[in-house]
Each structure stands twice: as C-alpha cells, then as structure tokens.
Write a protein that holds these residues in place. Structure first.
Motif, PDB file in Angstrom:
ATOM      1  N   VAL A 128      -5.037 -20.546  -4.865  1.00 53.59           N
ATOM      2  CA  VAL A 128      -5.010 -19.932  -3.539  1.00 53.59           C
ATOM      3  C   VAL A 128      -4.320 -18.566  -3.593  1.00 53.59           C
ATOM      4  O   VAL A 128      -4.807 -17.591  -3.013  1.00 53.59           O
ATOM      5  CB  VAL A 128      -4.323 -20.864  -2.522  1.00 53.59           C
ATOM      6  N   LEU A 129      -3.198 -18.479  -4.282  1.00 54.33           N
ATOM      7  CA  LEU A 129      -2.489 -17.209  -4.382  1.00 54.33           C
ATOM      8  C   LEU A 129      -3.327 -16.165  -5.119  1.00 54.33           C
ATOM      9  O   LEU A 129      -3.447 -15.027  -4.664  1.00 54.33           O
ATOM     10  CB  LEU A 129      -1.143 -17.399  -5.080  1.00 54.33           C
ATOM     11  N   ALA A 130      -3.940 -16.548  -6.234  1.00 53.01           N
ATOM     12  CA  ALA A 130      -4.752 -15.592  -6.997  1.00 53.01           C
ATOM     13  C   ALA A 130      -5.942 -15.102  -6.178  1.00 53.01           C
ATOM     14  O   ALA A 130      -6.251 -13.898  -6.179  1.00 53.01           O
ATOM     15  CB  ALA A 130      -5.233 -16.242  -8.298  1.00 53.01           C
ATOM     16  N   GLU A 131      -6.613 -16.004  -5.463  1.00 52.04           N
ATOM     17  CA  GLU A 131      -7.753 -15.614  -4.627  1.00 52.04           C
ATOM     18  C   GLU A 131      -7.319 -14.686  -3.499  1.00 52.04           C
ATOM     19  O   GLU A 131      -7.991 -13.696  -3.203  1.00 52.04           O
ATOM     20  CB  GLU A 131      -8.455 -16.848  -4.060  1.00 52.04           C
ATOM     21  N   THR A 132      -6.213 -15.013  -2.864  1.00 52.97           N
ATOM     22  CA  THR A 132      -5.718 -14.198  -1.760  1.00 52.97           C
ATOM     23  C   THR A 132      -5.336 -12.802  -2.242  1.00 52.97           C
ATOM     24  O   THR A 132      -5.695 -11.794  -1.613  1.00 52.97           O
ATOM     25  CB  THR A 132      -4.520 -14.881  -1.080  1.00 52.97           C
ATOM     26  N   LEU A 133      -4.627 -12.722  -3.356  1.00 53.39           N
ATOM     27  CA  LEU A 133      -4.234 -11.417  -3.890  1.00 53.39           C
ATOM     28  C   LEU A 133      -5.438 -10.599  -4.332  1.00 53.39           C
ATOM     29  O   LEU A 133      -5.485  -9.384  -4.120  1.00 53.39           O
ATOM     30  CB  LEU A 133      -3.250 -11.597  -5.049  1.00 53.39           C
ATOM     31  N   SER A 134      -6.421 -11.263  -4.922  1.00 53.87           N
ATOM     32  CA  SER A 134      -7.631 -10.564  -5.341  1.00 53.87           C
ATOM     33  C   SER A 134      -8.361  -9.980  -4.131  1.00 53.87           C
ATOM     34  O   SER A 134      -8.807  -8.827  -4.155  1.00 53.87           O
ATOM     35  CB  SER A 134      -8.548 -11.522  -6.097  1.00 53.87           C
ATOM     36  N   LYS A 135      -8.470 -10.776  -3.073  1.00 53.32           N
ATOM     37  CA  LYS A 135      -9.130 -10.299  -1.859  1.00 53.32           C
ATOM     38  C   LYS A 135      -8.360  -9.125  -1.252  1.00 53.32           C
ATOM     39  O   LYS A 135      -8.952  -8.123  -0.853  1.00 53.32           O
ATOM     40  CB  LYS A 135      -9.240 -11.431  -0.849  1.00 53.32           C
ATOM     41  N   MET A 136      -7.044  -9.243  -1.182  1.00 56.53           N
ATOM     42  CA  MET A 136      -6.229  -8.171  -0.618  1.00 56.53           C
ATOM     43  C   MET A 136      -6.368  -6.899  -1.439  1.00 56.53           C
ATOM     44  O   MET A 136      -6.468  -5.801  -0.889  1.00 56.53           O
ATOM     45  CB  MET A 136      -4.761  -8.607  -0.556  1.00 56.53           C
ATOM     46  N   SER A 137      -6.386  -7.039  -2.747  1.00 58.46           N
ATOM     47  CA  SER A 137      -6.527  -5.875  -3.622  1.00 58.46           C
ATOM     48  C   SER A 137      -7.891  -5.220  -3.422  1.00 58.46           C
ATOM     49  O   SER A 137      -8.001  -3.994  -3.344  1.00 58.46           O
ATOM     50  CB  SER A 137      -6.356  -6.302  -5.076  1.00 58.46           C
ATOM     51  N   GLU A 139      -9.669  -5.198  -0.812  1.00 60.55           N
ATOM     52  CA  GLU A 139      -9.739  -4.575   0.507  1.00 60.55           C
ATOM     53  C   GLU A 139      -8.742  -3.425   0.653  1.00 60.55           C
ATOM     54  O   GLU A 139      -8.551  -2.909   1.752  1.00 60.55           O
ATOM     55  CB  GLU A 139      -9.461  -5.625   1.588  1.00 60.55           C
ATOM     56  N   ASN A 140      -8.096  -3.036  -0.453  1.00 54.67           N
ATOM     57  CA  ASN A 140      -7.070  -1.988  -0.431  1.00 54.67           C
ATOM     58  C   ASN A 140      -6.020  -2.270   0.645  1.00 54.67           C
ATOM     59  O   ASN A 140      -5.654  -1.396   1.436  1.00 54.67           O
ATOM     60  CB  ASN A 140      -7.706  -0.616  -0.230  1.00 54.67           C
ATOM     61  N   TYR A 141      -5.543  -3.488   0.677  1.00 50.41           N
ATOM     62  CA  TYR A 141      -4.621  -3.938   1.705  1.00 50.41           C
ATOM     63  C   TYR A 141      -3.383  -3.050   1.810  1.00 50.41           C
ATOM     64  O   TYR A 141      -2.918  -2.762   2.893  1.00 50.41           O
ATOM     65  CB  TYR A 141      -4.212  -5.384   1.404  1.00 50.41           C
ATOM     66  N   ARG A 142      -2.868  -2.588   0.676  1.00 50.15           N
ATOM     67  CA  ARG A 142      -1.638  -1.785   0.709  1.00 50.15           C
ATOM     68  C   ARG A 142      -1.855  -0.402   1.325  1.00 50.15           C
ATOM     69  O   ARG A 142      -0.905   0.267   1.697  1.00 50.15           O
ATOM     70  CB  ARG A 142      -1.025  -1.654  -0.672  1.00 50.15           C
ATOM     71  N   ASP A 143      -3.114   0.017   1.436  1.00 46.15           N
ATOM     72  CA  ASP A 143      -3.402   1.326   2.029  1.00 46.15           C
ATOM     73  C   ASP A 143      -3.613   1.256   3.532  1.00 46.15           C
ATOM     74  O   ASP A 143      -3.885   2.267   4.167  1.00 46.15           O
ATOM     75  CB  ASP A 143      -4.643   1.932   1.378  1.00 46.15           C
ATOM     76  N   ARG A 144      -3.481   0.070   4.108  1.00 45.22           N
ATOM     77  CA  ARG A 144      -3.657  -0.070   5.562  1.00 45.22           C
ATOM     78  C   ARG A 144      -2.449   0.505   6.280  1.00 45.22           C
ATOM     79  O   ARG A 144      -1.339   0.475   5.773  1.00 45.22           O
ATOM     80  CB  ARG A 144      -3.798  -1.543   5.942  1.00 45.22           C
ATOM     81  N   PRO A 145      -2.682   1.028   7.506  1.00 46.11           N
ATOM     82  CA  PRO A 145      -1.557   1.589   8.276  1.00 46.11           C
ATOM     83  C   PRO A 145      -0.580   0.515   8.712  1.00 46.11           C
ATOM     84  O   PRO A 145      -0.845  -0.604   8.844  1.00 46.11           O
ATOM     85  CB  PRO A 145      -2.226   2.229   9.479  1.00 46.11           C
TER      86      PRO A 145
END
Length: 62
Positions: A45-54, A56-62
C-alpha cells in the motif's frame, strides 16, 4: 554485472500503526491478494501510494 544505483536499492523503514490500522491490514491479508502478512500489505500500500503521488508530481502542488 553493473552495481546497483543507490536510488534503486531498497531502504528499510520501520514504523508502527495504531490497533485499528493493524486490524484493517489483517482484514486486507484475509480478503485480498495484496500480501500474506500485515507487513507485506502495508509495504504494498505504501509503495503504490508513493508511486502514484510521484507520478502526479504531488510535491509540486500548491
């Protein structure tokens, strides 16, 4: 054989979850094919979630 790049090597994490989350991981073990143990399911679950966030460029969101 070429040596593995550092970013390709797995890194170990250790953390705990509350009783409710652990119980849910147990339910997922019994009722899905995500893993055979709570630890395997949590890792999946953690690996899938982190992969999805990566992806989607999650860290670049405002």
């Amino acid at each position: 054989m070429a040596p593995e790049k550092d970013e390709e090597k797995g890194k170990e994490l250790r953390f705990g979850v509350n009783a409710r989350a652990f119980s849910y991981l147990g339910w997922l073990v019994q009722n899905t094919s995500l893993g055979r143990t709570e630890n395997e399911v949590a890792r999946h679950v953690l690996a899938e979630t982190l992969s999805k966030m990566s992806g989607e460029n999650y860290r670049d969101r405002p």
